[in-house]
Design an enzyme around this catalytic site. Sequence first.
Site, PDB file in Angstrom:
ATOM      1  N   ASP A  37       0.815  -1.215   0.000  1.00 51.83           N
ATOM      2  CA  ASP A  37       0.000   0.000   0.000  1.00 51.83           C
ATOM      3  C   ASP A  37       0.856   1.276   0.000  1.00 51.83           C
ATOM      4  O   ASP A  37       0.409   2.344   0.387  1.00 51.83           O
ATOM      5  CB  ASP A  37      -0.972   0.001   1.186  1.00 51.83           C
ATOM      6  N   HIS A 241      23.803   4.871 -19.101  1.00 50.79           N
ATOM      7  CA  HIS A 241      22.750   5.143 -18.117  1.00 50.79           C
ATOM      8  C   HIS A 241      23.011   4.419 -16.801  1.00 50.79           C
ATOM      9  O   HIS A 241      22.096   3.887 -16.174  1.00 50.79           O
ATOM     10  CB  HIS A 241      21.369   4.781 -18.691  1.00 50.79           C
ATOM     11  N   ASP A 258      26.097  12.868 -13.834  1.00 51.83           N
ATOM     12  CA  ASP A 258      25.025  13.415 -14.684  1.00 51.83           C
ATOM     13  C   ASP A 258      23.817  13.526 -13.765  1.00 51.83           C
ATOM     14  O   ASP A 258      23.216  12.510 -13.398  1.00 51.83           O
ATOM     15  CB  ASP A 258      24.777  12.449 -15.849  1.00 51.83           C
ATOM     16  N   ASP A 269      19.636  19.304 -16.570  1.00 53.69           N
ATOM     17  CA  ASP A 269      20.315  18.079 -17.005  1.00 53.69           C
ATOM     18  C   ASP A 269      21.777  18.431 -17.271  1.00 53.69           C
ATOM     19  O   ASP A 269      22.110  18.930 -18.342  1.00 53.69           O
ATOM     20  CB  ASP A 269      19.614  17.554 -18.277  1.00 53.69           C
ATOM     21  N   HIS A 348      26.070   8.243 -28.824  1.00 50.85           N
ATOM     22  CA  HIS A 348      24.779   8.922 -28.675  1.00 50.85           C
ATOM     23  C   HIS A 348      24.807  10.258 -29.408  1.00 50.85           C
ATOM     24  O   HIS A 348      25.839  10.671 -29.913  1.00 50.85           O
ATOM     25  CB  HIS A 348      24.413   9.094 -27.192  1.00 50.85           C
ATOM     26  N   HIS A 352      19.431  16.880 -26.783  1.00 48.16           N
ATOM     27  CA  HIS A 352      17.987  16.638 -26.901  1.00 48.16           C
ATOM     28  C   HIS A 352      17.270  17.862 -26.380  1.00 48.16           C
ATOM     29  O   HIS A 352      17.856  18.686 -25.668  1.00 48.16           O
ATOM     30  CB  HIS A 352      17.599  15.385 -26.097  1.00 48.16           C
ATOM     31  N   HIS A 359      14.104  14.331 -21.416  1.00 53.55           N
ATOM     32  CA  HIS A 359      14.185  14.198 -22.876  1.00 53.55           C
ATOM     33  C   HIS A 359      12.855  14.753 -23.371  1.00 53.55           C
ATOM     34  O   HIS A 359      11.870  14.034 -23.483  1.00 53.55           O
ATOM     35  CB  HIS A 359      14.376  12.745 -23.300  1.00 53.55           C
ATOM     36  N   GLU A 382      25.824  17.733 -25.138  1.00 48.29           N
ATOM     37  CA  GLU A 382      26.477  16.745 -24.279  1.00 48.29           C
ATOM     38  C   GLU A 382      27.297  15.705 -25.037  1.00 48.29           C
ATOM     39  O   GLU A 382      27.019  14.512 -24.943  1.00 48.29           O
ATOM     40  CB  GLU A 382      25.429  16.052 -23.418  1.00 48.29           C
ATOM     41  N   TYR A 386      33.771   7.524 -24.747  1.00 48.08           N
ATOM     42  CA  TYR A 386      33.706   6.394 -23.825  1.00 48.08           C
ATOM     43  C   TYR A 386      34.585   5.289 -24.407  1.00 48.08           C
ATOM     44  O   TYR A 386      34.240   4.703 -25.433  1.00 48.08           O
ATOM     45  CB  TYR A 386      32.260   5.904 -23.680  1.00 48.08           C
ATOM     46  N   ARG A 404      31.820  12.790 -20.287  1.00 51.13           N
ATOM     47  CA  ARG A 404      30.743  13.533 -20.939  1.00 51.13           C
ATOM     48  C   ARG A 404      30.698  14.919 -20.295  1.00 51.13           C
ATOM     49  O   ARG A 404      30.937  15.049 -19.088  1.00 51.13           O
ATOM     50  CB  ARG A 404      29.397  12.818 -20.771  1.00 51.13           C
ATOM     51  N   GLU A 406      28.044  18.127 -20.229  1.00 44.89           N
ATOM     52  CA  GLU A 406      26.674  18.469 -20.649  1.00 44.89           C
ATOM     53  C   GLU A 406      26.218  19.793 -20.044  1.00 44.89           C
ATOM     54  O   GLU A 406      26.262  19.979 -18.827  1.00 44.89           O
ATOM     55  CB  GLU A 406      25.709  17.357 -20.200  1.00 44.89           C
TER      56      GLU A 406
HETATM   57  N1  GLY Z   1      20.508  12.570 -18.148  1.00 41.52           N
HETATM   58  C1  GLY Z   1      20.119  11.967 -19.343  1.00 41.52           C
HETATM   59  C2  GLY Z   1      20.724  12.621 -20.499  1.00 41.52           C
HETATM   60  O1  GLY Z   1      21.720  13.285 -20.362  1.00 41.52           O
HETATM   61  O2  GLY Z   1      20.224  12.575 -21.586  1.00 41.52           O
HETATM   62 MN    MN Z   2      22.301  14.190 -18.597  1.00 40.29          MN
HETATM   63 MN    MN Z   3      20.892  15.010 -21.458  1.00 36.26          MN
END
Ligand code: GLY
Ligand code: MN
Ligand code: MN
Length: 438
Positions: A37, A241, A258, A269, A348, A352, A359, A382, A386, A404, A406
């Site tokens: 619950d 991720h 991140d 982000d 990637h 975005h 996203h 970003e 890697y 990365r 970003e």
């Molecule tokens: N935190 C997810 C991305 O950077 O897209």
């Molecule tokens: Mn991110």
């Molecule tokens: Mn991002």
Amino acid sequence: MITPGEFKQRRKHLMRHMKKNSIALLASAPAVTRNRDVEYPYRQNSDFHYLTGFDEPESVAVFAPGRKKGEFILFCRKFDETKAVWTGKHAGLEGAKGHYGADEAIPIEDFAETLPTLLDGKSMVVYPIGMDTELDRQVMTAVNTLRRKARTGAKPPEEFIALDRMLHEMRLFKSADEISLMRKAVDVSIQAHKRAMAICRPGLYEYQIEAEIAHECMRHGLRNAAYPAIVAGGHNACVLHYTENTAQLRDGDLLLIDAGAECGNYAADITRTFPVNGRYSEPQRQLYDLVLDAQLAAIAKIKPGNSWIEPHEAAVRVLVRGLVSLGLLEGRISKLIKDEAYKPFFMHRTGHWLGMDVHDVGDYKLNEKWRLLEPGMVLTVEPGLYVSPSCMEVDSKWRGIGIRIEDDVLVTEKGNDVLSAAMPKTVDEIETFMGASR
Ligand code: GLY
Ligand code: MN
Ligand code: MN
């Protein structure tokens, strides 16, 4: 804060663009059980919040342009004294009208029964087709009810279209108040990233750093993260991720964080990658500077009139050139780009849309072509590199390094505004900042 007037303006805008004699429906996000619950903290569906500001489950918003008894109907929970004692505030039918501007508020229990009447004689139903099984079922049940009543003059709608396009195009362009909320989310996230950088030491665990981030965001009143924080030491950074956040941080490794807070349902982000011990090794610095060059080249392409893909293409060009000069790739630059030979190291996209969903919604292509950037859009930039620990094709000194960088960028009339610019980013800035906190 988004004012009731802005929510109303959004509804008006939506209704002005709906076809004649159509009706739009949108259901709230369900409350989700975590165990028995106990529920997860509730987060309203972003589209629903965008149009109503109403953050309760068990609700359906109906928009019926031109309807005599009112254009905005909110089906929601009735006020219940016992519920108020156990789980706290809820608006009830009066609140739905008084605080949220509904023209009419109806108990949610009556939705299924009321729906055929609302749909009768409408030519088109606009709703998030296929996104909400329960709403799909209720709409089709109502349509079939009207079919059965055809002999009494009932007329079921014949056209069904997705609500997404129109609404998501609206959400793509941020108003001044939305940008203020995003700035706050970003500013608090910067405090959180700085706190993580300042406290980081070899021997700490990733989750201990995650705790510092959560602490800093909550301390500033932002209780929800926009997404689970990625706190990835060493080669964990090569898992895009990674959210386990359980490993111990080692001297000589990098730490990729991140993380972003959510403010009034708007996301930040941000990613930074820094040395656990405060000093980049030579190979780490070389790859870091390369990612930074790519990121700056991408940001330089953000201005009205440039296409969505230009920042990505600029980043790829810089990365490929750099990978060749550092010896991670071999060959002609243009061919390596065409063959996507960089993909094992950068798999990637460079960014975005950013907004209520991390996203965020909004088309990236219009008429099959990458769309042009326009003022009011917010996007992330970003790029990353890697190098898998098992990548035997490269010198061992590069293996297991994941980086990365970003930032969150607003497209302005003249160019862009990097909302997260106050966060240390160059090797010098980061080493100086970390040095001062040791
Ligand atoms: N935190 C997810 C991305 O950077 O897209
Ligand atoms: Mn991110
Ligand atoms: Mn991002």
